[in-house]
Each structure stands twice: as C-alpha cells, then as structure tokens.
Design a protein around this motif. Structure first.
Motif, PDB file in Angstrom:
ATOM      1  N   ARG A  85       0.850  -1.193   0.000  1.00  6.28           N
ATOM      2  CA  ARG A  85       0.000   0.000   0.000  1.00  6.28           C
ATOM      3  C   ARG A  85       0.886   1.242   0.000  1.00  6.28           C
ATOM      4  O   ARG A  85       1.650   1.470   0.926  1.00  6.28           O
ATOM      5  CB  ARG A  85      -0.934  -0.030   1.207  1.00  6.28           C
TER       6      ARG A  85
ATOM      7  N   GLU B  37      -0.405  -0.992  -4.773  1.00  8.66           N
ATOM      8  CA  GLU B  37      -1.491  -0.080  -5.120  1.00  8.66           C
ATOM      9  C   GLU B  37      -1.296   1.256  -4.420  1.00  8.66           C
ATOM     10  O   GLU B  37      -0.732   1.323  -3.330  1.00  8.66           O
ATOM     11  CB  GLU B  37      -2.835  -0.678  -4.711  1.00  8.66           C
TER      12      GLU B  37
ATOM     13  N   ILE C 286      -2.863   4.142  -2.350  1.00 12.48           N
ATOM     14  CA  ILE C 286      -4.045   4.259  -1.497  1.00 12.48           C
ATOM     15  C   ILE C 286      -4.394   5.710  -1.179  1.00 12.48           C
ATOM     16  O   ILE C 286      -5.489   5.995  -0.688  1.00 12.48           O
ATOM     17  CB  ILE C 286      -3.870   3.447  -0.192  1.00 12.48           C
TER      18      ILE C 286
ATOM     19  N   PRO D 118       0.075   3.562   5.452  1.00  7.43           N
ATOM     20  CA  PRO D 118       0.557   2.831   4.277  1.00  7.43           C
ATOM     21  C   PRO D 118       1.812   2.015   4.596  1.00  7.43           C
ATOM     22  O   PRO D 118       2.476   2.247   5.612  1.00  7.43           O
ATOM     23  CB  PRO D 118       0.891   3.962   3.296  1.00  7.43           C
TER      24      PRO D 118
END
Length: 227
Positions: free
Chosen positions: A4, A29, A31, A49
């Motif tokens: 993240r 990904e 976020i 994260p």
C-alpha cells in the motif's frame, strides 16, 4: 496483500504518472495522494501505508520534515519512506536518511527500477542509489553529529564481534548473499545478525544501520567515496 503506497509530490502530473505505473503492478497499489508534506503526514496517520513515496522538495512542509514526522511516530513504525529527488547528491538526502528514510531514488528512475525499489524498501531493506550513495556518505554522513559523539561508542559496544563485522559489510553495500559468501555463513544467519544489530542500535531499518556504521566510525569511507 499488495504493498500500500502513499504518493507525496506537489506535481499533480507526476503523481498521476506514478499512480498509473504503481497501480499497473499486481503486487502494489496507491491508497492516497498528498501534494505537500503536511498532507503526507496526515494521510500517513489516517491510512498507515506500507510505504510513502516522498518528494523531498515541496512548498510549505517539505519532504524532509514530513519524513522526520512519519519516522518518529510510533504508530507508523511499519511505514517506510522512499525519497524521490531530482538532486540525489545533496544534504537534504543525507538528512532524510538520518531522520529515518529507507532510501532514495532520482526522479529520472526507470519504471522497472522504481517498482523494484518499492518492493525492496517494503521488505525492510535499504535502497541507496549506487551512483550517489558514496558521495552522500562522504560529504554528509561520515562525520558524527556532536550530540552523538559520546553515545555512539557505547551503542557500538553492544554489538558482538560478528554483528559488527556483518554491519560493516552491509554498510559497504553488500547484500546478505554477498556477506554470507564472504563470511562462509548462510544468508539466513546473516539476516539474523543484521536484525539483532538493528535492534541493539535502535535502527529503523537497514538504511539506518548504514548511517550508524559510518557515523560511529565502524566503517571509514574508501578513496572512491570522495570522487
């Protein structure tokens, strides 16, 4: 679980480019996005994260101050900071490493190298650009800060002889596999020594171990570091 990532950069176009690149990878990904350091700290505390991709030069609260705040927050101990900078060889990068950044890359980094860098830092390893690390170490990290002059020898004494040996080799940029070959150990044993050294020295990750090794005098910059 995917890695993240929080993006922190004042340039919207650059953030969009990085988002597309990161989101195209199956194992990571984006976020959240921040346009300055203050927002990066706020979003990091909200989303926690795995990694913050941090631009070091931003208006208002810059990436250095944001990195220091994130790395000093005990609730964000699992969050790594990877610095992105146009100027790899400068004191801002060195200071970012001092306050807890796990590594740095130039903004002109290739797409594959960026993704691999995110994976490396997320795994708890250091990411120190080979082209700039030696210069940064020589100019800004090799001299201990006055406040730590008396503390460092005491902390260094807490390491066993083997832990000091492994730490010194790690500071020279060698991987666990390289160290294992040099010392006729298994990579797992080397990893254990690295982890114990980080615990004893209160180092956030391998990058902080490298900083300590040079500032404590355990490792001296070689002749090529001054070039």
């Amino acid at each position: 679980m995917p890695i993240r990532v929080l993006l922190a950069d004042d340039q919207a176009l650059l953030r969009a480019t990085f988002r597309m690149l990161i989101d195209s990878s199956d194992d990571m990904e984006v976020i959240a996005e921040a346009s300055d350091g203050a927002e990066a700290v706020e979003l990091a505390r909200t989303h926690r994260p795995d990694l913050v991709l941090m631009d070091i030069r931003m208006p208002g609260t810059d990436g250095l101050a944001a990195t220091a705040a994130i790395c000093a927050d005990p609730d964000l101990s699992g969050t790594r900071v990877l610095i992105l900078t146009t100027f790899e060889i400068d004191e801002y990068v060195a200071q970012a490493l001092r306050v807890g950044a796990s590594g740095f890359l130039g903004k002109d980094v290739a797409a594959d190298a960026l993704l691999e860098g995110i994976r490396t830092v997320s795994d708890g390893e250091a990411l120190l650009s080979p082209a700039a690390t030696r210069v940064v170490v020589t100019r800004f990290l090799a001299t201990p800060e006055p406040i730590h002059d008396k503390v460092m020898p005491e902390r260094l004494a807490a390491l066993t002889a083997r832990e000091r040996e492994v730490t010194a080799l790690a500071a020279e940029g060698k991987s666990n596999t390289d160290i294992a070959q040099d010392l006729f150990l298994s990579p797992l044993t080397v990893r254990t020594h690295i982890q114990r050294a980080m615990t004893k020295l209160d180092a956030r990750d391998r990058a902080q171990l490298v900083v300590f090794a040079y500032q404590s005098g355990l490792v001296e910059p070689g002749p090529t570091a001054a070039q």
